[in-house]
Design an enzyme around this catalytic site. Structure first.
Site, PDB file in Angstrom:
ATOM      1  N   LYS A 120      75.751  18.980  42.951  1.00 37.14           N
ATOM      2  CA  LYS A 120      76.731  19.386  43.968  1.00 37.14           C
ATOM      3  C   LYS A 120      77.849  18.355  44.119  1.00 37.14           C
ATOM      4  O   LYS A 120      77.708  17.188  43.768  1.00 37.14           O
ATOM      5  CB  LYS A 120      76.014  19.697  45.278  1.00 37.14           C
ATOM      6  CG  LYS A 120      75.238  21.012  45.126  1.00 37.14           C
ATOM      7  CD  LYS A 120      74.706  21.589  46.392  1.00 37.14           C
ATOM      8  CE  LYS A 120      74.076  22.954  46.057  1.00 37.14           C
ATOM      9  NZ  LYS A 120      73.294  23.500  47.150  1.00 37.14           N
ATOM     10  N   ARG A 150      65.334  22.476  44.380  1.00 37.39           N
ATOM     11  CA  ARG A 150      65.939  23.498  43.502  1.00 37.39           C
ATOM     12  C   ARG A 150      66.870  22.776  42.544  1.00 37.39           C
ATOM     13  O   ARG A 150      67.828  22.144  42.984  1.00 37.39           O
ATOM     14  CB  ARG A 150      66.683  24.508  44.375  1.00 37.39           C
ATOM     15  CG  ARG A 150      67.323  25.659  43.617  1.00 37.39           C
ATOM     16  CD  ARG A 150      68.041  26.602  44.573  1.00 37.39           C
ATOM     17  NE  ARG A 150      68.682  27.684  43.875  1.00 37.39           N
ATOM     18  CZ  ARG A 150      69.878  27.595  43.292  1.00 37.39           C
ATOM     19  NH1 ARG A 150      70.555  26.483  43.351  1.00 37.39           N
ATOM     20  NH2 ARG A 150      70.398  28.630  42.654  1.00 37.39           N
TER      21      ARG A 150
HETATM   22  N1  HH2 Z   1      72.502  26.254  46.186  1.00 36.13           N
HETATM   23  C1  HH2 Z   1      73.124  27.124  45.358  1.00 36.13           C
HETATM   24  C2  HH2 Z   1      72.621  28.418  45.179  1.00 36.13           C
HETATM   25  N2  HH2 Z   1      71.486  28.804  45.816  1.00 36.13           N
HETATM   26  N3  HH2 Z   1      69.691  28.333  47.267  1.00 36.13           N
HETATM   27  C3  HH2 Z   1      69.077  27.496  48.098  1.00 36.13           C
HETATM   28  N4  HH2 Z   1      67.953  27.885  48.747  1.00 36.13           N
HETATM   29  N5  HH2 Z   1      69.528  26.226  48.324  1.00 36.13           N
HETATM   30  C4  HH2 Z   1      70.653  25.755  47.722  1.00 36.13           C
HETATM   31  O1  HH2 Z   1      71.039  24.589  47.976  1.00 36.13           O
HETATM   32  C5  HH2 Z   1      71.360  26.637  46.838  1.00 36.13           C
HETATM   33  C6  HH2 Z   1      70.838  27.947  46.629  1.00 36.13           C
HETATM   34  C7  HH2 Z   1      74.353  26.708  44.634  1.00 36.13           C
HETATM   35  O2  HH2 Z   1      74.047  26.209  43.367  1.00 36.13           O
HETATM   36  P1  HH2 Z   1      74.091  27.024  41.981  1.00 36.13           P
HETATM   37  O3  HH2 Z   1      73.125  28.137  41.962  1.00 36.13           O
HETATM   38  O4  HH2 Z   1      73.934  26.044  40.881  1.00 36.13           O
HETATM   39  O5  HH2 Z   1      75.592  27.559  41.879  1.00 36.13           O
HETATM   40  P2  HH2 Z   1      76.313  28.931  42.184  1.00 36.13           P
HETATM   41  O6  HH2 Z   1      76.114  29.270  43.620  1.00 36.13           O
HETATM   42  O7  HH2 Z   1      77.756  28.647  41.834  1.00 36.13           O
HETATM   43  O8  HH2 Z   1      75.694  29.989  41.303  1.00 36.13           O
END
Ligand code: HH2
Length: 273
Positions: A213, A247
């Protein structure tokens, strides 16, 4: 149980989107996504979290049909192979389709606020639910960020989300402070530093998502494609403070960081809620 008390649960990230902030487009076809999901499980992921909509700041919302088209075949293939799967969605229809395809948990970054029917759908399936903290929608979440006491406010608002989910009949609940969701770097740091208090106040297992992040990049100057060391350091600190699940994108590296942090937390007696 998706987040049992006797381990630190590693949740491997599998984005089937074209536009996720760190891995968008890499696993957008079903075959590549399923292969990645299997790889994450082999590397030590206890759960593979399949998402079909980016929730990065400024992301455009996609329809439930598009999200289902991206996630359902991947969930079905991984679940059929015996891999525990959660679906990362804010929409009841997407959750329902994934649960019918074999997912055992729903991961809702909006904490059940975006589409309250998601709570009923999850309860009806007897599935676990991860509730994140988020004010508003991902598209505008970084525009007007105001907290007086971020730890107290996030704890209260997550407590209210948990209560709504309990009333809807959801059995297994996991709370997530929503690192990077409508928060500035100082808020993310305060939430990580106060994680033990948040966990104690909520009384449920806590999941933390720090992987790659932007606040980590602000601390070290590393670009998104080179933030796994920062991610592992932050995950280790979160686990030491009591996080029950993390995660992560790089499961193999996180497993090593978490093994050390988990052993230290055991020695320090920090594990209990
Ligand atoms: N962060 C993201 C997505 N889902 N779910 C939970 N429970 N907690 C988090 O911190 C969280 C999440 C964002 O990360 P990422 O999936 O890598 O990216 P994107 O939302 O751009 O797909």
């Amino acid at each position: 149980m998706i987040v049992p008390r006797d381990r630190v649960t590693l949740v491997g990230i599998l984005n089937t989107t074209p536009d996720s902030f760190s891995d968008g487009g890499r696993f957008a076809d079903v075959e590549a996504a399923v292969a990645r999901g299997r790889e994450l499980a082999t590397q030590g992921a206890h759960v593979v979290d399949v998402g079909g909509e980016s929730t990065r700041p400024g992301a455009r919302e996609v329809s439930a049909e598009v999200e289902i088209g991206r996630t359902r075949p991947v969930v079905a293939a991984l679940a059929a192979g015996g891999i525990p799967v959660s679906v990362d969605t804010r929409k009841a229809a997407v959750a329902e389709a994934a649960l019918a395809a074999g997912a055992t948990a729903v991961n809702d970054v909006s904490g059940g606020r975006h589409d309250p029917k998601l709570l009923e759908v999850t309860a009806a399936a007897g599935a676990a639910l991860i509730l994140g903290h988020l004010r508003g929608e991902p598209a505008g979440m970084q525009d007007a960020v105001v907290f007086d006491d971020v730890l107290a406010e996030v704890t209260d608002e997550l407590g209210a989300s948990l209560e709504r989910a309990r009333r809807a009949g959801v059995g297994e609940l996991v709370a997530d402070p929503g690192i990077g969701f409508g928060k500035h770097a100082e808020h993310n740091l305060a939430l990580l530093a106060g994680l033990a208090r948040l966990k104690q106040a909520l009384g449920v297992p806590v999941l933390v998502g720090v992987s790659r992040k932007s606040f980590l990049g602000q601390l070290t100057g590393s670009p998104v494609e080179d933030r796994d060391l920062e991610s592992h350091a932050a995950a280790a600190v979160a686990v030491f403070a009591g996080a029950d699940a993390v995660r992560v994108h790089d499961v193999a590296g996180a497993a090593r960081a978490v093994a050390v942090a988990g052993a230290l937390r055991g020695a320090a007696g920090n594990a209990a809620p």
